[in-house]
Design a protein around this motif. Structure first.
Motif, PDB file in Angstrom:
ATOM      1  N   ALA A   1       0.826  -1.210   0.000  1.00  0.00           N
ATOM      2  CA  ALA A   1       0.000   0.000   0.000  1.00  0.00           C
ATOM      3  C   ALA A   1       0.859   1.257   0.000  1.00  0.00           C
TER       4      ALA A   1
ATOM      5  N   ALA B   1       2.412   1.701  -3.496  1.00  0.00           N
ATOM      6  CA  ALA B   1       1.426   2.202  -4.453  1.00  0.00           C
ATOM      7  C   ALA B   1       1.196   3.700  -4.257  1.00  0.00           C
ATOM      8  N   ARG B   2       1.091   4.140  -2.998  1.00  0.00           N
ATOM      9  CA  ARG B   2       0.929   5.577  -2.735  1.00  0.00           C
ATOM     10  C   ARG B   2       2.110   6.367  -3.282  1.00  0.00           C
TER      11      ARG B   2
ATOM     12  N   ASN C   1       2.006   6.682  -7.103  1.00  0.00           N
ATOM     13  CA  ASN C   1       1.000   7.664  -7.537  1.00  0.00           C
ATOM     14  C   ASN C   1       1.457   9.092  -7.293  1.00  0.00           C
TER      15      ASN C   1
ATOM     16  N   VAL D   1      -2.676   0.612  -7.682  1.00  0.00           N
ATOM     17  CA  VAL D   1      -3.294   0.117  -6.448  1.00  0.00           C
ATOM     18  C   VAL D   1      -2.609  -1.173  -6.002  1.00  0.00           C
TER      19      VAL D   1
ATOM     20  N   GLU E   1      -9.147   2.184  -0.516  1.00  0.00           N
ATOM     21  CA  GLU E   1      -8.592   3.316   0.230  1.00  0.00           C
ATOM     22  C   GLU E   1      -7.744   4.212  -0.666  1.00  0.00           C
ATOM     23  N   GLU E   2      -6.921   3.607  -1.517  1.00  0.00           N
ATOM     24  CA  GLU E   2      -6.067   4.415  -2.398  1.00  0.00           C
ATOM     25  C   GLU E   2      -6.889   5.127  -3.464  1.00  0.00           C
TER      26      GLU E   2
ATOM     27  N   ARG F   1      -8.230   8.059  -1.827  1.00  0.00           N
ATOM     28  CA  ARG F   1      -7.193   9.045  -1.483  1.00  0.00           C
ATOM     29  C   ARG F   1      -6.887   9.972  -2.650  1.00  0.00           C
TER      30      ARG F   1
END
Length: 363
Positions: A119, A122-123, A126, A146, A156-157, A160
């Motif tokens: 996670a 992935a954040r 992005n 994701v 969640e992502e 976001r």
């Protein structure tokens, strides 16, 4: 799809109208490039373990030395292909005079079994896409990355960053531990529709299962040729398991998976639906009709035959709006967009080159 330009044909000779490229790649040059977008905890986590990124996962889908992964003309000497905005501008955006292009960044986040790390990575990808690509060239939009093993984290992502104007799509690797149509992923598609995002079913992905339906291949050419089975399996799952009934506004793009197989798939699925539709009572019309409403396909790779054969396949598609132009930069194919356009009816050409993607992605 770039063969004609690379051989010296001018852009206006190939196509004088607007161009939207629905699939260009942005590759992370190194794990260190993501450090500014990771917390100190995760930077320390990487450095203490000597971890340098999910290289194996990316190399599985795109062998680094293969022309299929990068055309020789586009292979830089000092960094990974397609890992810097200037390369994309030089090789595709400027010579094609692209109106808009949609970035796809496959970084094999799905290779990670550590849920928190996947996670976080992935954040970071992005945020890196926003800072290094979207903020620096207004022609670009992007696919949101994701952590594909964790549906809750995917949702969640999406929440976001799903409202960022640069993101128009969510990247779903076609090879996956499960079929995307299964019910545990329905909340993911609901989150996409809530934010007006397209689901981008794209080549790549990491799984413990073989790419074919009967086992592992001996050679890369076998595996590469067998990948269309992954696309047909995922498309069949999305249609059969009622995703489009749960999410009637959902749009799905099939990217880097070809399209010439679609009519044959449709004929077979329509036939089986007639005999077995009691099992899936939510499907109230033929599967191919659902595809024409809810899915679009990139044209790279195109798997073209003769001009007459290609024209027949385009006729069998039954719609001028199913196909979208893509260079699939920096990957190398022998398909020629000039041949595809010559085989296409005049009404399809402007839709294929820009109109369908503009409407589909709401650009």
């Amino acid at each position: 799809m770039t063969t004609a330009l690379l051989k010296g044909t001018t852009r206006d000779q190939v196509w004088p109208g607007p161009v939207i490229d629905c699939d260009v790649h942005a590759n992370v040059p190194s794990l260190e490039a993501l450090f500014p977008y990771l917390s100190r905890h995760w930077v320390a986590w990487c450095t203490e373990r000597g971890w340098h990124g999910p290289v194996g996962g990316v190399a599985l889908a795109y062998p680094p030395g293969s022309d299929r992964s990068c055309r020789p003309e586009w292979r830089p000497a000092d960094r990974p292909p397609a890992s810097e905005l200037g390369l994309l501008q030089q090789h595709v955006l400027d010579p094609w005079r692209v109106e808009r292009a949609i970035l796809t960044c496959y970084y094999a986040v799905d290779a990670l079994r550590h849920p928190d790390w996947a996670a976080a990575l992935a954040r970071a990808v992005n945020d890196w896409l926003v800072a290094e690509w979207l903020d620096r060239d207004p022609r670009l939009a992007a696919s949101l990355v994701v952590p594909a093993r964790d549906p809750a984290a995917m949702v969640e992502e999406i929440h976001r960053v799903g409202d960022h104007p640069g993101f128009v799509q969510v990247l779903l690797p076609v090879r996956h531990a499960a079929l995307w149509g299964q019910r545990q992923f329905h909340p993911v598609f609901q989150a996409m529709t809530e934010h007006g995002l397209v689901a981008g079913l794209h080549f790549g992905g990491v799984t413990t299962d073989a790419p074919s339906s009967t086992g592992y291949s001996s050679y890369y050419v076998e595996e590469y040729a067998a990948e269309w089975q992954s696309f047909t399996a995922q498309v069949t799952s999305l249609v059969s398991e009622g995703v489009f009934q749960v999410c009637p506004e959902l749009r799905v793009s099939v990217l880097e998976g070809g399209f010439t197989w679609l009519p044959v798939w449709g004929w077979r699925m329509d036939k089986e639906w007639k005999g077995l539709r009691r099992e899936v009572p939510w499907l109230d019309r033929r599967p191919l009709e659902i595809i024409r409403e809810h899915m679009r396909f990139s044209v790279a790779p195109a798997d073209l035959g003769t001009r007459e054969q290609t024209a027949k396949v385009l006729e069998w598609l039954g719609s001028d709006d199913l196909l979208m132009f893509a260079t699939d930069y920096p990957h190398g194919y022998d398909d020629d967009i000039a041949e595809l356009l010559a085989a296409a009816p005049p009404t399809m050409r402007p839709r294929l080159m820009a109109g369908t993607a503009r409407d589909w992605y709401r650009l």
